[in-house]
Design a protein around this motif. Structure first.
Motif, PDB file in Angstrom:
ATOM      1  N   LYS A  27      -0.171 -31.933  39.970  1.00 44.14           N
ATOM      2  CA  LYS A  27       1.049 -32.416  40.629  1.00 44.14           C
ATOM      3  C   LYS A  27       0.911 -32.451  42.145  1.00 44.14           C
ATOM      4  N   ALA A  28       0.072 -31.590  42.693  1.00 42.09           N
ATOM      5  CA  ALA A  28       0.015 -31.411  44.152  1.00 42.09           C
ATOM      6  C   ALA A  28      -1.263 -31.935  44.793  1.00 42.09           C
ATOM      7  N   ASN A  29      -2.101 -32.551  44.035  1.00 42.28           N
ATOM      8  CA  ASN A  29      -3.429 -32.933  44.520  1.00 42.28           C
ATOM      9  C   ASN A  29      -3.397 -33.716  45.829  1.00 42.28           C
ATOM     10  N   ASP A  30      -2.423 -34.591  46.018  1.00 44.23           N
ATOM     11  CA  ASP A  30      -2.413 -35.447  47.216  1.00 44.23           C
ATOM     12  C   ASP A  30      -1.976 -34.738  48.498  1.00 44.23           C
ATOM     13  N   ILE A  31      -1.549 -33.478  48.428  1.00 45.57           N
ATOM     14  CA  ILE A  31      -1.221 -32.756  49.668  1.00 45.57           C
ATOM     15  C   ILE A  31      -2.380 -31.861  50.124  1.00 45.57           C
ATOM     16  N   TYR A  32      -3.461 -31.851  49.338  1.00 41.26           N
ATOM     17  CA  TYR A  32      -4.606 -31.012  49.656  1.00 41.26           C
ATOM     18  C   TYR A  32      -5.833 -31.861  49.966  1.00 41.26           C
ATOM     19  N   GLU A  33      -6.563 -31.461  51.008  1.00 42.23           N
ATOM     20  CA  GLU A  33      -7.838 -32.110  51.281  1.00 42.23           C
ATOM     21  C   GLU A  33      -8.958 -31.387  50.545  1.00 42.23           C
ATOM     22  N   GLU A  34      -8.698 -30.148  50.155  1.00 44.11           N
ATOM     23  CA  GLU A  34      -9.721 -29.359  49.468  1.00 44.11           C
ATOM     24  C   GLU A  34      -9.048 -28.320  48.579  1.00 44.11           C
ATOM     25  N   ILE A  35      -9.521 -28.259  47.328  1.00 44.39           N
ATOM     26  CA  ILE A  35      -9.045 -27.262  46.373  1.00 44.39           C
ATOM     27  C   ILE A  35     -10.275 -26.645  45.722  1.00 44.39           C
ATOM     28  N   ILE A  36     -10.366 -25.335  45.787  1.00 48.91           N
ATOM     29  CA  ILE A  36     -11.494 -24.614  45.206  1.00 48.91           C
ATOM     30  C   ILE A  36     -10.945 -23.660  44.152  1.00 48.91           C
ATOM     31  N   PHE A  37     -11.435 -23.815  42.926  1.00 48.26           N
ATOM     32  CA  PHE A  37     -11.043 -22.905  41.855  1.00 48.26           C
ATOM     33  C   PHE A  37     -12.022 -21.740  41.808  1.00 48.26           C
ATOM     34  N   MET A  38     -11.469 -20.530  41.629  1.00 41.53           N
ATOM     35  CA  MET A  38     -12.300 -19.336  41.534  1.00 41.53           C
ATOM     36  C   MET A  38     -11.969 -18.594  40.244  1.00 41.53           C
ATOM     37  N   ASP A  39     -12.955 -17.890  39.736  1.00 40.75           N
ATOM     38  CA  ASP A  39     -12.797 -17.104  38.525  1.00 40.75           C
ATOM     39  C   ASP A  39     -11.897 -15.902  38.813  1.00 40.75           C
ATOM     40  N   PRO A  40     -10.757 -15.784  38.124  1.00 44.40           N
ATOM     41  CA  PRO A  40      -9.844 -14.672  38.393  1.00 44.40           C
ATOM     42  C   PRO A  40     -10.429 -13.297  38.035  1.00 44.40           C
ATOM     43  N   LYS A  41     -11.472 -13.264  37.208  1.00 44.22           N
ATOM     44  CA  LYS A  41     -12.112 -11.982  36.890  1.00 44.22           C
ATOM     45  C   LYS A  41     -12.854 -11.441  38.106  1.00 44.22           C
TER      46      LYS A  41
END
Length: 176
Positions: free
Chosen positions: A111-125
């Motif tokens: 839903k929010a992809n267009d307000i971010y220039e960069e999104i990094i997913f990290m392992d919550p563990k």
């Protein structure tokens, strides 16, 4: 006697005046943007957290987020989707986010992809983010959207904010 009462009042007034003179430099320092004393505001409950969200998206500036998004109160999620996202979409500056992997986080990013220039997913563990940290302007907000602890604190201090930007950049490097 009346004279004794007046002397006591004068002594109390003098003590208050002395106390005020002692704290006056601190109060003046809090008004100054150059003050080394951080300015802070705390917030609780839904309305308080709405205010932290409003503060984050008030200005057209890059916001760096470190967040979970997976254990968020449903009304906060709704507020972010209905208020924060539309307002942020009007900004020219794009945000950056380091976020814990998870179903709710993935839904939010869609839903929010267009307000971010960069999104990094990290392992919550390996990186169990419990709060959302928003780094913007000369402020850093620490926000708990957890239904069991809905609270936030905004600290206005340039040095702290620069420190948090460094931590954000180090997290990005570690994610690569």
């Amino acid at each position: 006697s009346i004279e004794h009462m007046l002397q006591e009042r004068r002594a109390e007034t003098k003590k208050l005046e002395n106390d005020f003179q002692y704290i006056l430099p601190f109060l003046k320092g809090m008004q100054s943007d150059a003050s080394p004393i951080p300015k802070g505001r705390s917030f609780e409950g839904l309305k308080g957290l709405y205010r932290t969200i409003d503060d984050v998206c008030e200005s057209d500036q890059t916001v760096r987020f470190i967040s979970s998004h997976n254990n968020m109160h449903p009304q906060i999620r709704e507020y972010i989707e209905n208020i924060y996202l539309p307002q942020s979409k009007q900004h020219k500056n794009k945000n950056q986010m380091i976020i814990n992997e998870g179903t709710e986080a993935r839904k939010y990013v869609q839903k929010a992809n267009d307000i971010y220039e960069e999104i990094i997913f990290m392992d919550p563990k390996n990186n169990p983010f419990k709060l959302t940290t928003a780094i913007y302007g000369n402020k850093t907000a620490f926000i708990s959207y957890d239904p069991e602890d809905m609270s936030g604190f905004i600290i206005e201090n340039k040095l702290l904010t620069e420190h948090m930007k460094t931590i954000f950049e180090r997290l990005k490097i570690s994610a690569a």
